[in-house]
Design an enzyme around this catalytic site. Structure first.
Site, PDB file in Angstrom:
ATOM      1  N   LYS A  86     -70.918 -22.671 -55.041  1.00  0.00           N
ATOM      2  CA  LYS A  86     -71.560 -22.580 -53.732  1.00  0.00           C
ATOM      3  C   LYS A  86     -71.806 -21.122 -53.352  1.00  0.00           C
ATOM      4  O   LYS A  86     -70.957 -20.258 -53.607  1.00  0.00           O
ATOM      5  CB  LYS A  86     -70.658 -23.194 -52.660  1.00  0.00           C
ATOM      6  CG  LYS A  86     -70.351 -24.657 -52.888  1.00  0.00           C
ATOM      7  CD  LYS A  86     -71.584 -25.543 -52.721  1.00  0.00           C
ATOM      8  CE  LYS A  86     -71.171 -27.003 -52.757  1.00  0.00           C
ATOM      9  NZ  LYS A  86     -72.315 -27.914 -52.835  1.00  0.00           N
ATOM     10  N   GLN A 132     -57.452 -30.476 -57.130  1.00  0.00           N
ATOM     11  CA  GLN A 132     -58.811 -30.832 -57.526  1.00  0.00           C
ATOM     12  C   GLN A 132     -59.267 -29.759 -58.491  1.00  0.00           C
ATOM     13  O   GLN A 132     -58.639 -28.710 -58.585  1.00  0.00           O
ATOM     14  CB  GLN A 132     -59.722 -30.894 -56.297  1.00  0.00           C
ATOM     15  CG  GLN A 132     -59.755 -29.580 -55.530  1.00  0.00           C
ATOM     16  CD  GLN A 132     -60.387 -29.722 -54.150  1.00  0.00           C
ATOM     17  OE1 GLN A 132     -60.490 -30.819 -53.620  1.00  0.00           O
ATOM     18  NE2 GLN A 132     -60.825 -28.621 -53.588  1.00  0.00           N
ATOM     19  N   ASP A 149     -69.446 -29.395 -57.298  1.00  0.00           N
ATOM     20  CA  ASP A 149     -68.571 -28.312 -57.776  1.00  0.00           C
ATOM     21  C   ASP A 149     -67.099 -28.742 -57.819  1.00  0.00           C
ATOM     22  O   ASP A 149     -66.244 -27.957 -58.218  1.00  0.00           O
ATOM     23  CB  ASP A 149     -68.718 -27.066 -56.888  1.00  0.00           C
ATOM     24  CG  ASP A 149     -68.446 -27.347 -55.423  1.00  0.00           C
ATOM     25  OD1 ASP A 149     -68.645 -28.515 -54.989  1.00  0.00           O
ATOM     26  OD2 ASP A 149     -68.021 -26.422 -54.697  1.00  0.00           O
ATOM     27  N   ASP A 158     -53.513 -28.855 -49.516  1.00  0.00           N
ATOM     28  CA  ASP A 158     -54.877 -29.154 -49.101  1.00  0.00           C
ATOM     29  C   ASP A 158     -55.149 -30.655 -49.195  1.00  0.00           C
ATOM     30  O   ASP A 158     -54.913 -31.264 -50.250  1.00  0.00           O
ATOM     31  CB  ASP A 158     -55.820 -28.386 -50.049  1.00  0.00           C
ATOM     32  CG  ASP A 158     -57.256 -28.368 -49.578  1.00  0.00           C
ATOM     33  OD1 ASP A 158     -57.556 -27.590 -48.655  1.00  0.00           O
ATOM     34  OD2 ASP A 158     -58.062 -29.137 -50.137  1.00  0.00           O
ATOM     35  N   ASN A 159     -55.609 -31.258 -48.092  1.00  0.00           N
ATOM     36  CA  ASN A 159     -56.046 -32.658 -48.106  1.00  0.00           C
ATOM     37  C   ASN A 159     -55.093 -33.622 -48.830  1.00  0.00           C
ATOM     38  O   ASN A 159     -55.530 -34.383 -49.702  1.00  0.00           O
ATOM     39  CB  ASN A 159     -57.424 -32.775 -48.774  1.00  0.00           C
ATOM     40  CG  ASN A 159     -58.540 -32.376 -47.826  1.00  0.00           C
ATOM     41  OD1 ASN A 159     -58.437 -32.576 -46.616  1.00  0.00           O
ATOM     42  ND2 ASN A 159     -59.600 -31.822 -48.367  1.00  0.00           N
ATOM     43  N   GLU A 188     -51.968 -30.420 -44.873  1.00  0.00           N
ATOM     44  CA  GLU A 188     -53.271 -30.273 -44.210  1.00  0.00           C
ATOM     45  C   GLU A 188     -53.981 -31.619 -44.260  1.00  0.00           C
ATOM     46  O   GLU A 188     -54.893 -31.836 -45.044  1.00  0.00           O
ATOM     47  CB  GLU A 188     -54.115 -29.189 -44.912  1.00  0.00           C
ATOM     48  CG  GLU A 188     -55.354 -28.833 -44.113  1.00  0.00           C
ATOM     49  CD  GLU A 188     -56.675 -29.063 -44.851  1.00  0.00           C
ATOM     50  OE1 GLU A 188     -57.705 -28.614 -44.337  1.00  0.00           O
ATOM     51  OE2 GLU A 188     -56.680 -29.688 -45.923  1.00  0.00           O
ATOM     52  N   LYS A 237     -65.341 -18.655 -46.485  1.00  0.00           N
ATOM     53  CA  LYS A 237     -65.047 -19.538 -47.610  1.00  0.00           C
ATOM     54  C   LYS A 237     -65.987 -19.269 -48.781  1.00  0.00           C
ATOM     55  O   LYS A 237     -65.647 -19.547 -49.931  1.00  0.00           O
ATOM     56  CB  LYS A 237     -65.186 -21.012 -47.186  1.00  0.00           C
ATOM     57  CG  LYS A 237     -64.095 -21.466 -46.228  1.00  0.00           C
ATOM     58  CD  LYS A 237     -64.093 -22.976 -46.027  1.00  0.00           C
ATOM     59  CE  LYS A 237     -65.268 -23.435 -45.200  1.00  0.00           C
ATOM     60  NZ  LYS A 237     -65.215 -24.890 -44.912  1.00  0.00           N
ATOM     61  N   TYR A 238     -67.207 -18.752 -48.482  1.00  0.00           N
ATOM     62  CA  TYR A 238     -68.203 -18.587 -49.539  1.00  0.00           C
ATOM     63  C   TYR A 238     -68.596 -17.138 -49.767  1.00  0.00           C
ATOM     64  O   TYR A 238     -69.454 -16.853 -50.589  1.00  0.00           O
ATOM     65  CB  TYR A 238     -69.455 -19.414 -49.198  1.00  0.00           C
ATOM     66  CG  TYR A 238     -69.128 -20.819 -48.781  1.00  0.00           C
ATOM     67  CD1 TYR A 238     -68.726 -21.767 -49.723  1.00  0.00           C
ATOM     68  CD2 TYR A 238     -69.192 -21.189 -47.437  1.00  0.00           C
ATOM     69  CE1 TYR A 238     -68.395 -23.043 -49.332  1.00  0.00           C
ATOM     70  CE2 TYR A 238     -68.871 -22.472 -47.048  1.00  0.00           C
ATOM     71  CZ  TYR A 238     -68.467 -23.399 -47.990  1.00  0.00           C
ATOM     72  OH  TYR A 238     -68.138 -24.661 -47.596  1.00  0.00           O
TER      73      TYR A 238
END
Lengths: 653, 653
Positions: free
Chosen positions: B243, B303, B338, B374-375, B403, B516-517
């Site tokens: 990204k 992930q 991604d 995360d998640n 989170e 973030k990007y």
């Protein structure tokens, strides 16, 4: 994850209670990780069945799921759950999103191939009939049509249903526990009790009443609308330390003694007082009552007079004092020498438990189905759990009423352990605040799942101050409150219907010249409550709303002496408005909670006053009421939701 | 009967949580039939001990009993109960009643003989030292004195205590379960988090920040009072479907990609992005932070990017599509190509679980003690239960922050299963009603026994509307609310302290040009929040009341934009008054709940405003406040209970 199950009592340590014919709403929190759709079933069986039946569950909000189960047999039902991630339903939902977003061509084709895999797997799992239909869909997907054409076949309710029935449950979560529901006869939840002393029912003065005399009372009791007739103990009465009038030491040979001083040379808990009649007479009374829709309730008081046969035959069941005498009942420094409690810590406790269980069995064999248990909280709690379970295993139709006027947690425990109904603190809850707080608590889960109140305005032990000083209106108020707040209620009838209000001691609650120690002759009174009782009990029978408690809702009023509450069943509600002040006329506004009554704020509704027969049309929540306790201190309204208007006529549609 | 145990989570399916050093109030309903006195003990042990220790319990009201236990070690404690009918204490109480009522002679003698039997039995059970003392009492009772004389010896506290220690427990009830309490390090309950992206910490423009640059930030972070420094993932970032700025497809080779697209040729979850430094640099950073009282929190996002070594080495851990490609993350019709999620339904799931557990172990071995996960709600819930238990078995000092911005029951379940802290809905709770309702719920049992909130006014994913439109005052208000409502709170610091408020899309919560990007360069700003943050965090450190949540109490105010609440610890309370309207000055009265604050309505008390240093003397519950959001939108008062008066001087006593 499957958690937050309801109904559930103490996390499943005790069964939740319901009545035959109830539709039970069964709920659980069911959720998994991620955003996939879930499916869940509720599994259930009656104790007589070995296989579970599956019922699909419906998601509500916030991961809560529900299914319903009708319980139409006595005894235990068991239920459990199974839930799984529904990959097909998730894929189907997402396919719709993709198509709506314009996905076509190869991207769509890959999705259809994923779906095809699931259909093939489902077909392999399915029965012949389902397989045939699934094969049709599979053939469509395998064909040479463009994916945009194929997808159209998939928007089919039949396909979704076929896939639901043949779902992949390899990773299903099964609730590890079978949760229990105990189903009792309807009378456990809706009953109207009348208590009288058989020995006081003779038609001629001076004679000891008999079971035949009680039979003669049945038409009157039935006419008043009672369906349980409760008799204090009917066994031989001890003579040692016998009590005379007003609980003094007896001095006259003719004093009959307290029926709770059980046991004499004529026998104990399985014998009948010779002056009342024979076992044959008793069975005849049970049947005569039953033929009028009345169940006879037997008093079970596990204690012995010093003359009880047990005292000589089983002295190991009693506690000895160092001087070799048997320990009598005491509340130091008070002595109750006419009563020997059983010593439950005896080494021979298993024999004692069996014998006491046998007393229940004996009277069940002689027709009794309702027991009122005296002071269960003074015997070991595990005994009650065992004895009630043991009895109900073979006789799930038996009803036990706990007379445990004690601390709340013990009352609750007895109810959890098996008592079908419980006496309450109702006798001492008189003000609007007290009644609201108490009945809010005992009529809602978790309490209502195990505790069934039975409200008594008086008993032979309890003449509340409210009745002592409130005059006739106090009796009317307390009757109407008991009969409408609690689906189970009762009165110690002869004293209640005649407004007997003289207490033995100031500040005390004992009746003066109590029937517990004397034979009474209840002559007809000039003014009594029997007519009103008959009316109130007829209203209870005719209005299912009054035959349960869980829909009880209190409504605001502008006067602290005016209590307003409702109960609902199906399309009907009953609304009670009661002036709890027996001395003064009270007026004010009631503010109805229209949501609780399921009423439309914008439409008028009809209220039908069931005591007077008057009908009014009300509109909106706020209504004025005025109640003179000397005329009638309460209204019982039936609410009809809908009042006809021009919009109800066909030409308007 | 022993029931109603607290603390207890889901009836014991999960441990209740406490912190090292806590004094745990342990309670149960303990009761038996009848009117005899009971005795009860709480039994407890740390998991490392095999024997239970007994602590006597104290009866409160309504059959509730309590004992306290200090938990001073990490890991699990277990507790249980034993209760029994205390025949000696009952007899002793009744003996007093008898004597007071004038019982003498033979009646008294029989009682003394009953007591003598109990003393002899206790002596037989007792140790030598107790036995010697008991024998003295026994000798007295066996002597030839008149019973009226003998009884005098029995009014002895020593005797009661001797008999308590040697009680007859033959019929004692032992709670069948050992209930669990999990004890975490203090930082699990009181922590102050600062989040930054290491790659944005370079001192020169255009350079990729390194761990050495982060080290240079430590003095500043410590000065602001933070004790956890949380870094987004530090691993190699994938290039496939990388990204670019604002989450578009990357077009520039220089785009750094999202740190959550984990894995490239340089390695995966156990590797470090080469531009950040080496493993050695990382360990150095961990130690440098720790030397300043700061723990480094590592982001764990399970992930993989398509370039992760797992994708080739363990393609069985990913789900295949019918065309042979690996299933990327999707929220149809949106694609996240991604990111490859792990396929937890794989047949090789045990290998997958072990590998993921190994990632935690690897970083623990490299010094990490705090993980921000995360998640977690998109991975199987039982996995978390297993992995956290497995890690904490050897490392009970490790802290896990979940989170999981998801539905409440899943958030709660993750907390029950082992997460030490949880992100909350705080970011979306802005009004007085929303904040009151939410924090009332999550700071009281049962929720507070398993769920520890960590309140964040912003994160790299969440720029709430309130911050977008509220200007500088909104940031001040949200900082003060987070820091005082929740003992754990954190900020995504560089954006928060500079009042960054530009969203990418109208109605959305993504930052425009999100870090973030992109690599950012955070130059010093003319006006920033660092000074106020330092003050607020110092107030948190100096006031134990703000280091926990269970005493949180809300107080009435006459203005719906003014929120008032307090927390207490020991003799001190902290009172917060916050104007939640960032746009307008608000004024009104606060109505303090003096009971919650343990204040005497008849005595003045001193309030010390901790931001300004001002002191006021207040009296009674009602006090006027006025708050201009552009000056300071909140007061933080420390309340001193007692204001000196003439009655405090010695001459008055």
């Amino acid at each position: 994850m499957i958690e937050g199950v309801s109904p559930l009592v103490d996390d499943g340590r005790f069964p939740a209670k319901r009545l035959v014919g109830d539709i039970v709403q069964i709920e659980a929190d069911i959720f998994a990780d991620g955003h996939d759709l879930l499916a869940a079933v509720m599994l259930h069986r009656h104790e007589s069945e070995s296989e579970m039946t599956e019922t699909p569950m419906v998601p509500l909000v916030n991961d809560r799921w529900r299914a319903e189960m009708t319980v139409d047999r006595l005894g235990f039902y068991f239920f459990s759950f199974e839930g799984w991630i529904d990959h097909f339903a998730t894929w189907h939902r997402d396919l719709r999103k993709r198509v709506d977003a314009g996905v076509t061509g190869n991207d769509l084709d890959v999705q259809l191939r994923i779906g095809l895999g699931m259909l093939r797997a489902a077909a392999a799992r399915s029965t012949d009939r389902n397989r045939k239909r699934l094969d049709e869909y599979i053939k469509g997907l395998e064909g040479s049509d463009a994916p945009e054409e194929k997808v159209l076949d998939l928007w089919s309710g039949e396909l979704v249903e076929l896939m639901r029935r043949n779902a992949e449950r390899k990773f299903a979560t099964r609730d590890a526990t079978e949760h229990a529901i105990e189903v009792d006869p309807p009378r456990a939840g809706f009953s109207t009790w009348y208590e009288l002393f058989p020995r006081s029912t003779a038609s001629e003065a001076g004679r000891h009443g008999t079971f035949r005399d009680v039979e003669a009372q049945l038409p009157r009791v039935a006419r008043m609308g009672f369906d349980v007739l409760y008799l204090p103990p009917i066994h031989p009465i001890g003579t040692t330390f016998r009590k005379g009038p007003n609980n003094t030491a007896s001095t006259e040979a003719s004093d009959p003694g307290s029926p709770w001083a059980i046991g004499a040379k004529d026998g104990g808990h399985k014998a009948i007082h010779p002056d009342l009649g024979t076992l044959e007479d008793f069975r005849r009374l049970v049947e005569a009552a039953r033929s009028r829709g009345i169940e006879l309730a037997m008093d079970v008081a596990f204690q012995a007079s010093p003359d009880h046969p047990y005292v000589t035959e089983h002295d190991e069941w009693f506690q000895k004092r160092p001087d070799g005498t048997i320990q009598y009942a005491e509340n130091p420094p008070k002595k109750y020498q006419d009563i020997y409690p059983f010593h439950f810590e005896t080494d021979a406790w298993t024999d004692l438990w069996k014998e006491l269980c046998g007393i229940f069995r004996f009277w069940i064999d002689n027709g009794v189905r309702v027991f009122r248990v005296d002071n269960p909280h003074t015997k070991p709690l595990p005994f009650w759990h065992w004895v009630i379970r043991t009895v109900k295993k073979h006789h799930p139709d038996v009803i036990f009423l706990a007379e445990a006027f004690t601390r709340p947690k013990i009352m609750y425990w007895l109810a959890k352990a098996g008592f079908s109904q419980s006496y309450t603190y109702f006798a001492w809850r008189n003000t609007k605040y007290e009644l609201t707080e108490y009945f809010e608590r005992i009529t809602k889960p978790p309490v209502s799942d195990f505790f069934r109140p039975n409200a008594w305005p008086n008993t032979p032990d309890i003449l509340p101050e409210y009745l002592q000083y409130g005059g006739r209106p106090a009796f009317v108020i307390r009757l109407m409150l008991a009969a409408t707040l609690s689906s189970n209620y009762g009165i110690y009838g002869p004293a209640f219907e005649r407004f007997i209000s003289d207490a033995r001691d100031p500040g005390g609650e004992e009746y003066r010249d109590s029937e517990k120690y004397e034979i009474k002759r209840w002559s007809p009174a000039d003014d009594d409550l029997t007519e009103l009782i008959a009316v109130v009990n007829r209203i209870r029978r005719q209005n299912p709303a009054l035959q349960q408690n869980t829909t009880l809702a209190f409504h605001e009023t502008t006067n602290d002496e005016i209590l307003c509450y409702s109960k609902s069943a199906g399309d009907e509600s009953v609304l009670m408005i009661v002036n709890v002040d027996p001395h003064n006329t009270q007026a004010g506004y009631v503010e109805l909670d229209l949501t609780a009554l399921n009423l439309d704020a914008n439409r008028p509704f009809q209220v039908h006053e069931l005591l007077s027969g008057a009908r009014y049309t009300w509109h909106g929540p706020r209504n004025y009421v005025k109640l003179d306790p000397n005329v009638v201190p309460a209204h019982i309204f039936r609410i009809r939701r809908k009042v006809r208007s021009e919009q109800d006529f066909e030409y308007f549609l």
